[in-house]
Write a protein that holds these residues in place. Structure first.
Motif, PDB file in Angstrom:
ATOM      1  N   PHE A   1       0.835  -1.198   0.000  1.00  0.00           N
ATOM      2  CA  PHE A   1       0.000   0.000   0.000  1.00  0.00           C
ATOM      3  C   PHE A   1       0.875   1.256   0.000  1.00  0.00           C
ATOM      4  O   PHE A   1       0.646   2.184  -0.769  1.00  0.00           O
ATOM      5  CB  PHE A   1      -0.930  -0.018   1.218  1.00  0.00           C
ATOM      6  N   LYS A   2       1.867   1.284   0.848  1.00  0.00           N
ATOM      7  CA  LYS A   2       2.751   2.448   0.960  1.00  0.00           C
ATOM      8  C   LYS A   2       3.562   2.666  -0.313  1.00  0.00           C
ATOM      9  O   LYS A   2       3.879   3.800  -0.672  1.00  0.00           O
ATOM     10  CB  LYS A   2       3.682   2.261   2.155  1.00  0.00           C
ATOM     11  N   THR A   3       3.877   1.590  -1.024  1.00  0.00           N
ATOM     12  CA  THR A   3       4.644   1.694  -2.261  1.00  0.00           C
ATOM     13  C   THR A   3       3.864   2.427  -3.351  1.00  0.00           C
ATOM     14  O   THR A   3       4.438   3.214  -4.107  1.00  0.00           O
ATOM     15  CB  THR A   3       5.027   0.286  -2.781  1.00  0.00           C
ATOM     16  N   TYR A   4       2.548   2.208  -3.434  1.00  0.00           N
ATOM     17  CA  TYR A   4       1.756   2.733  -4.549  1.00  0.00           C
ATOM     18  C   TYR A   4       0.866   3.924  -4.207  1.00  0.00           C
ATOM     19  O   TYR A   4       0.399   4.607  -5.115  1.00  0.00           O
ATOM     20  CB  TYR A   4       0.890   1.619  -5.145  1.00  0.00           C
ATOM     21  N   PHE A   5       0.607   4.159  -2.925  1.00  0.00           N
ATOM     22  CA  PHE A   5      -0.354   5.201  -2.562  1.00  0.00           C
ATOM     23  C   PHE A   5       0.221   6.113  -1.490  1.00  0.00           C
ATOM     24  O   PHE A   5       0.986   5.677  -0.645  1.00  0.00           O
ATOM     25  CB  PHE A   5      -1.662   4.566  -2.078  1.00  0.00           C
ATOM     26  N   ARG A   6      -0.192   7.364  -1.523  1.00  0.00           N
ATOM     27  CA  ARG A   6       0.326   8.349  -0.574  1.00  0.00           C
ATOM     28  C   ARG A   6      -0.695   8.601   0.534  1.00  0.00           C
ATOM     29  O   ARG A   6      -1.055   9.745   0.817  1.00  0.00           O
ATOM     30  CB  ARG A   6       0.655   9.642  -1.306  1.00  0.00           C
ATOM     31  N   HIS A   7      -1.172   7.545   1.135  1.00  0.00           N
ATOM     32  CA  HIS A   7      -2.114   7.647   2.248  1.00  0.00           C
ATOM     33  C   HIS A   7      -1.583   6.816   3.399  1.00  0.00           C
ATOM     34  O   HIS A   7      -0.828   5.860   3.205  1.00  0.00           O
ATOM     35  CB  HIS A   7      -3.497   7.105   1.862  1.00  0.00           C
ATOM     36  N   GLY A   8      -2.022   7.151   4.598  1.00  0.00           N
ATOM     37  CA  GLY A   8      -1.665   6.346   5.756  1.00  0.00           C
ATOM     38  C   GLY A   8      -2.548   5.116   5.859  1.00  0.00           C
ATOM     39  O   GLY A   8      -3.578   5.008   5.202  1.00  0.00           O
ATOM     40  N   MET A   9      -2.129   4.168   6.674  1.00  0.00           N
ATOM     41  CA  MET A   9      -2.920   2.952   6.894  1.00  0.00           C
ATOM     42  C   MET A   9      -2.838   2.595   8.371  1.00  0.00           C
ATOM     43  O   MET A   9      -1.769   2.667   8.972  1.00  0.00           O
ATOM     44  CB  MET A   9      -2.391   1.798   6.040  1.00  0.00           C
ATOM     45  N   THR A  10      -3.955   2.220   8.936  1.00  0.00           N
ATOM     46  CA  THR A  10      -4.020   1.783  10.324  1.00  0.00           C
ATOM     47  C   THR A  10      -4.162   0.268  10.343  1.00  0.00           C
ATOM     48  O   THR A  10      -4.999  -0.281   9.619  1.00  0.00           O
ATOM     49  CB  THR A  10      -5.229   2.427  11.031  1.00  0.00           C
ATOM     50  N   VAL A  11      -3.347  -0.407  11.160  1.00  0.00           N
ATOM     51  CA  VAL A  11      -3.394  -1.858  11.286  1.00  0.00           C
ATOM     52  C   VAL A  11      -3.856  -2.181  12.707  1.00  0.00           C
ATOM     53  O   VAL A  11      -3.244  -1.745  13.682  1.00  0.00           O
ATOM     54  CB  VAL A  11      -2.022  -2.496  11.002  1.00  0.00           C
ATOM     55  N   ILE A  12      -4.937  -2.963  12.802  1.00  0.00           N
ATOM     56  CA  ILE A  12      -5.528  -3.298  14.095  1.00  0.00           C
ATOM     57  C   ILE A  12      -5.539  -4.811  14.255  1.00  0.00           C
ATOM     58  O   ILE A  12      -6.071  -5.526  13.390  1.00  0.00           O
ATOM     59  CB  ILE A  12      -6.988  -2.771  14.166  1.00  0.00           C
ATOM     60  N   PRO A  13      -4.986  -5.352  15.357  1.00  0.00           N
ATOM     61  CA  PRO A  13      -5.076  -6.797  15.584  1.00  0.00           C
ATOM     62  C   PRO A  13      -6.529  -7.183  15.878  1.00  0.00           C
ATOM     63  O   PRO A  13      -7.263  -6.446  16.525  1.00  0.00           O
ATOM     64  CB  PRO A  13      -4.191  -7.054  16.807  1.00  0.00           C
ATOM     65  N   ALA A  14      -6.940  -8.356  15.380  1.00  0.00           N
ATOM     66  CA  ALA A  14      -8.317  -8.810  15.565  1.00  0.00           C
ATOM     67  C   ALA A  14      -8.337 -10.324  15.763  1.00  0.00           C
ATOM     68  O   ALA A  14      -7.333 -11.010  15.534  1.00  0.00           O
ATOM     69  CB  ALA A  14      -9.163  -8.413  14.361  1.00  0.00           C
ATOM     70  N   TYR A  15      -9.484 -10.811  16.178  1.00  0.00           N
ATOM     71  CA  TYR A  15      -9.657 -12.244  16.403  1.00  0.00           C
ATOM     72  C   TYR A  15     -10.932 -12.675  15.712  1.00  0.00           C
ATOM     73  O   TYR A  15     -11.994 -12.071  15.885  1.00  0.00           O
ATOM     74  CB  TYR A  15      -9.747 -12.529  17.908  1.00  0.00           C
ATOM     75  N   GLY A  16     -10.853 -13.735  14.895  1.00  0.00           N
ATOM     76  CA  GLY A  16     -12.020 -14.235  14.180  1.00  0.00           C
ATOM     77  C   GLY A  16     -12.799 -15.228  15.025  1.00  0.00           C
ATOM     78  O   GLY A  16     -12.263 -16.277  15.395  1.00  0.00           O
ATOM     79  N   ALA A  17     -14.034 -14.896  15.346  1.00  0.00           N
ATOM     80  CA  ALA A  17     -14.856 -15.774  16.186  1.00  0.00           C
ATOM     81  C   ALA A  17     -15.187 -17.079  15.465  1.00  0.00           C
ATOM     82  O   ALA A  17     -15.236 -18.136  16.091  1.00  0.00           O
ATOM     83  CB  ALA A  17     -16.138 -15.063  16.596  1.00  0.00           C
ATOM     84  N   TYR A  18     -15.414 -17.022  14.169  1.00  0.00           N
ATOM     85  CA  TYR A  18     -15.761 -18.228  13.431  1.00  0.00           C
ATOM     86  C   TYR A  18     -14.536 -19.123  13.242  1.00  0.00           C
ATOM     87  O   TYR A  18     -14.567 -20.314  13.539  1.00  0.00           O
ATOM     88  CB  TYR A  18     -16.362 -17.856  12.066  1.00  0.00           C
ATOM     89  N   SER A  19     -13.427 -18.518  12.739  1.00  0.00           N
ATOM     90  CA  SER A  19     -12.225 -19.316  12.474  1.00  0.00           C
ATOM     91  C   SER A  19     -11.395 -19.557  13.736  1.00  0.00           C
ATOM     92  O   SER A  19     -10.524 -20.416  13.750  1.00  0.00           O
ATOM     93  CB  SER A  19     -11.349 -18.616  11.432  1.00  0.00           C
ATOM     94  N   GLN A  20     -11.663 -18.787  14.769  1.00  0.00           N
ATOM     95  CA  GLN A  20     -10.915 -18.842  16.022  1.00  0.00           C
ATOM     96  C   GLN A  20      -9.410 -18.693  15.777  1.00  0.00           C
ATOM     97  O   GLN A  20      -8.598 -19.434  16.320  1.00  0.00           O
ATOM     98  CB  GLN A  20     -11.233 -20.127  16.801  1.00  0.00           C
ATOM     99  N   SER A  21      -9.083 -17.712  14.946  1.00  0.00           N
ATOM    100  CA  SER A  21      -7.674 -17.443  14.656  1.00  0.00           C
ATOM    101  C   SER A  21      -7.422 -15.932  14.681  1.00  0.00           C
ATOM    102  O   SER A  21      -8.354 -15.128  14.562  1.00  0.00           O
ATOM    103  CB  SER A  21      -7.280 -18.029  13.307  1.00  0.00           C
ATOM    104  N   ASN A  22      -6.175 -15.574  14.808  1.00  0.00           N
ATOM    105  CA  ASN A  22      -5.780 -14.162  14.816  1.00  0.00           C
ATOM    106  C   ASN A  22      -5.592 -13.670  13.388  1.00  0.00           C
ATOM    107  O   ASN A  22      -5.114 -14.401  12.528  1.00  0.00           O
ATOM    108  CB  ASN A  22      -4.476 -13.985  15.594  1.00  0.00           C
TER     109      ASN A  22
END
Length: 191
Positions: free
Chosen positions: A123-144
């Motif tokens: 994303f940073k290579t091609y676009f001049r916008h910031g990005m927010t990364v948030i850790p999450a947990y999938g209730a269905y897959s039970q994975s991070n």
């Protein structure tokens, strides 16, 4: 004006109202093409582009109001029938521009991925916008996993999705329209 004197085009329809409707749509559509190419038709859209760049929003409703004011003055001096047709023409053309020209529309892109570093790097290579990364947990897959979010121009939506899927074809991506955005936002300048 010179071409109108030299070249003569017969009306497409016998009905004046059909000519006005079709002409208004065609003029609006051609204006959109010119605006998307960072051009101008030389009318009030030149002023509209300048003001829109300053305030980062489309102002076509104000352009329409200004043109109607001029046409009302014209109507009082030269006749209301031609002014009425011209107002209808302006309404259709400015609505067409508003409908199809979205330089100032923004969308939220949210990417669900297990590889946020690669997604953020791409994303940073091609676009001049910031990005927010948030850790999450999938209730269905039970994975991070991680949610990567960014606000981009609606014109960039397709390319953002294509570029992200190059590095993570398994990612889940969705977008939705942003009504208001406050803060710093990079928009490629009109040249």
């Amino acid at each position: 004006s010179l071409f109108l004197e030299v070249l003569h085009f017969p009306p497409l329809f016998d009905e004046m109202i059909l000519n006005v409707i079709f002409g208004g749509f065609l003029y609006g559509f051609v204006s959109v093409i010119a605006l998307k190419a960072d051009g101008s038709t030389g009318g009030t859209d030149f002023i509209a582009m300048y003001v829109s760049e300053r305030f980062h929003r489309g102002i076509w409703e104000y352009v329409f109001a200004f043109n109607v004011l001029i046409l009302l003055i014209f109507g009082s001096m030269f006749g209301w029938a031609a002014a009425g047709y011209s107002i209808l023409f302006q309404l259709i053309s400015t609505q067409t521009i508003s409908r199809y020209y979205h330089r100032y529309s923004q969308i939220l892109v949210e990417i669900t991925t297990k590889d946020p570093e690669q997604v953020a790097k791409q994303f940073k290579t091609y676009f001049r916008h910031g990005m927010t990364v948030i850790p999450a947990y999938g209730a269905y897959s039970q994975s991070n996993f991680f949610l990567c979010k960014s606000i981009v121009s609606s014109y960039e939506e397709r390319e953002v999705i294509e570029r992200i899927r190059e590095v993570d074809p398994e990612c889940i991506t969705y977008t939705h329209k942003v009504d208001h955005f406050y803060g710093r936002f990079y928009r490629r300048p009109i040249e």
